[in-house]
Design a protein around this motif. Structure first.
Motif, short mmCIF file in Angstrom:
data_model
loop_
_atom_site.label_atom_id
_atom_site.label_comp_id
_atom_site.label_asym_id
_atom_site.label_seq_id
_atom_site.Cartn_x
_atom_site.Cartn_y
_atom_site.Cartn_z
N GLY A 36 -19.22 -0.97 5.64
CA GLY A 36 -18.51 -1.74 4.98
C GLY A 36 -17.47 -2.57 5.61
N ASN A 37 -16.22 -2.86 4.95
CA ASN A 37 -15.29 -3.88 5.56
C ASN A 37 -14.77 -3.25 6.79
N ARG A 79 -9.85 0.14 5.02
CA ARG A 79 -11.11 -0.91 4.68
C ARG A 79 -10.54 -1.42 3.22
N GLU A 80 -10.08 -0.56 2.41
CA GLU A 80 -10.10 -1.15 1.06
C GLU A 80 -8.86 -2.07 0.97
N THR A 81 -7.81 -1.96 2.01
CA THR A 81 -6.86 -2.88 1.98
C THR A 81 -6.80 -4.17 2.85
N TYR A 82 -8.24 -4.15 3.51
CA TYR A 82 -8.83 -5.37 4.39
C TYR A 82 -8.38 -6.76 3.63
N PHE A 123 0.94 -1.27 0.15
CA PHE A 123 -0.08 -0.03 0.00
C PHE A 123 0.69 1.17 0.07
N THR A 170 -11.86 -2.87 9.84
CA THR A 170 -10.62 -2.56 9.75
C THR A 170 -9.69 -3.35 10.79
N GLN A 194 -10.85 4.80 5.11
CA GLN A 194 -11.23 4.00 3.98
C GLN A 194 -10.14 3.37 3.35
N ASP A 195 -8.89 3.80 3.43
CA ASP A 195 -7.48 3.07 3.17
C ASP A 195 -7.51 1.60 3.71
#
Lengths: 438, 139
Positions: A99-100, A73-76, A40, A102, A70-71
């Motif tokens: 959402g996802n 979550r997106e890299t979860y 990341f 963390t 958000q980062d």
């Protein structure tokens, strides 16, 4: 460590500003270099045209892009790790309502450092190895459980993992074990006190309590004072967040004049949440944290969404670690009602000024006939009259005082004690039913 | 001359009365009379019982918003016009009544009321030789 020393880690706690900054720069440079092991951050730096060598001074931190929830979550789940998973020994995860969830990973060294930080906090407020520390905080994924457990053990206190809930058993433990310190969320401390009253336990006479660590839930100075008066103890504000391990990020010292953020662990920035530019000391802005000694998952310029301000950079306690105000709200739990910005804490502050009212309250936002409205339900502490006129007068008085504070008039509804939901984790204070959020 | 009445702050919601009544019944408290006054959001449930002091402690310890209020209970004959006559005497004396309810008890009428001018009310009751009930009467 000598019990009489006010510092557990004098080599870090009493550093001068110059020494702190020097240490921070060394650790920042090492952290940035280490972050290049994370897919990341490697991509982030490339996008920004930034190299680790470009960080030559502490001010250069502003070249680094922010990291957001958000980062995470997106890299979860593991996309932000800076070490191979086999080096990690634990993960904590926050609940994911939008959402996802963390995930935060820890190596053994991370866990050791975390325990050290919490031990330092507890030592600072007077705990020593002969204390009995009851951790009445949720365990499991909630970092206040294991975090304080390992921290209090590291300090050498007898540590009771009581967890949250079962108030009668909590009180029995407090009495039987001679508990001297408790960690809990403030709403749960209030609950414990109520049960003590119901069962005829006088905290001043029947217990050895002297210190409370309260945190994880926004609360006002008024609520802290109320808690201190209830139990006859000192209550210290604890600050942490799961993204930064959990508790142990910052703690009040015995001066109770703000939260000392441990600057050997974190670089603290306060920025304007709109422009993302730094704000001057004393002005409220969003707290941004950079971890300085994390291995598994360092975070660079993480936007916490917590709003606070710098109160000072020195302290009579001898620590120069920056002092921040209690969290004044979050840039994302701020309510905007009819164009007015309102923080739940403002409402709490007013409610706490009425001795007729109990601690529990609930704010509900609704849209009625296209108008946004706020209803504040609050529990009555004592029925002080059986005359409706006086109850109505009290409601009116609360409305007027709230209006002075938040600039619009909410509906105020008195409710009997014990009718609002009491969660034994974080109290839910705001329910937003407005159309715009549906 | 005044007697103790339980005043209980309750939510306008089903089930809230049962909670109070259960607690009282488990303690063997006998209710003599009760009445509810309500607004849109909440109500006050007023109860005369045989042991108000004990009932108060039981409710209080269960976390219920309760108050002991002083009320006056006049005893009148169970016949047409007697309530009107009694109230007229009270109001002629300039005593204002906050709330009032009535019931039959041992074949007599009972008028229960609360006033903020209890001294004046007592004086009026004495001067007019009106009959009133004491807590002893309900035990």
């Amino acid at each position: 460590m000598d019990d009489k020393s006010p510092y557990l880690h004098p080599q870090y706690e009493t550093l001068s500003r110059e020494e702190l900054n020097k240490l921070q720069l060394e650790r920042l440079q090492a952290t940035v270099k280490h972050c290049m092991n994370s897919a990341f951050y490697k991509a982030r730096f490339e996008e920004a045209g930034l190299k680790p060598e470009d960080i030559k001074s502490l001010d250069d931190i502003r070249k680094i892009p922010f990291t957001t929830k958000q980062d995470l979550r997106e890299t979860y789940p593991f996309g932000m790790a800076s070490v191979p998973l086999r080096q990690c020994v634990r993960l904590h995860s926050s609940s994911g309502t939008t959402g996802n969830p963390t995930v935060i990973l820890h190596t053994q060294k991370d866990l050791d450092e975390w325990a050290n930080a919490i031990a330092r906090c507890l030592w600072m407020v007077g705990l020593r190895p002969d204390d009995v520390f009851q951790n009445s905080s949720g365990y499991g994924m909630f970092t206040g459980g294991l975090g304080f457990q390992y921290g209090a053990e590291r300090l050498g206190a007898l540590t009771v993992p009581a967890a949250a809930g079962n108030s009668l058993r909590q009180i029995k433990f407090i009495k039987d074990f001679g508990t001297t310190a408790i960690h809990a969320v403030p709403s749960y401390v209030t609950r414990l006190y109520e049960v003590m009253q119901e069962t005829g336990v006088d905290p001043r006479k029947d217990t050895k309590l002297k210190v409370l660590a309260i945190g994880a839930e926004p609360h006002s100075e008024e609520q802290r004072k109320r808690i201190e008066q209830m139990l006859g103890v000192k209550a210290y504000n604890s600050f942490g967040m799961s993204e930064m391990c959990g508790p142990g990020v910052a703690f009040e010292c015995q001066e109770q004049n703000g939260l000392h953020f441990w600057e050997d662990y974190y670089i603290v920035e306060i920025v304007d949440p709109e422009t993302l530019e730094p704000v001057p000391d004393g002005e409220i802005g969003e707290l941004v944290l950079t971890t300085l000694n994390r291995e598994a998952m360092p975070l660079l310029r993480y936007r916490t969404r917590d709003l606070t301000r710098v109160l000072g950079r020195t302290c009579p306690c001898g620590r120069n670690h920056v002092r921040l105000d209690r969290m004044r709200g979050r840039s994302d739990d701020m309510m905007v009602l009819r164009g007015v910005n309102i923080f739940p804490i403002q409402i709490e502050k007013i409610l706490m000024q009425f001795k007729e009212l109990a601690n529990n309250y609930l704010i509900t936002l609704t849209t009625d006939d296209d108008n946004d409205n706020m209803t504040v339900e609050v529990e009555l502490e004592e029925l002080f009259t059986d005359d409706f006129q006086r109850l109505l007068a009290l409601e009116k008085d609360i409305k007027r005082r709230l209006k002075d504070e938040i600039l619009l008039t909410p509906h105020v509804k008195l409710v009997p004690k014990g009718t609002l939901p009491v969660s034994e984790g974080k109290a839910v204070r705001v329910i937003d039913k407005r159309k715009v959020y549906q | 001359m005044t007697i103790k009445q339980l005043s209980i702050f309750i939510e306008n919601k089903s089930g809230t009365l049962i909670n109070v009544l259960d607690l009282l019944s488990k303690a063997g408290i006998q209710i003599i009379a009760s009445t509810i006054a309500d607004t849109k959001d909440y109500g006050i449930y007023r109860i005369l019982c045989d042991n108000p002091a004990q009932a108060y402690i039981i409710l209080k310890e269960s976390g219920i918003n309760v108050q002991l209020s002083d009320v006056i209970a006049l005893s009148i004959d169970d016949a047409p016009g007697r309530a009107a006559a009694a109230i007229k005497q009270i109001s002629d004396a300039g005593v204002s009544i906050l709330y009032l309810y009535s019931f039959l008890w041992k074949s007599k009428g009972v008028l229960v009321f609360r006033t903020d001018q209890s001294e004046k009310a007592k004086e009026t009751i004495m001067l007019n030789k009106m009959n009133f009930l004491t807590e002893e009467d309900f035990r």
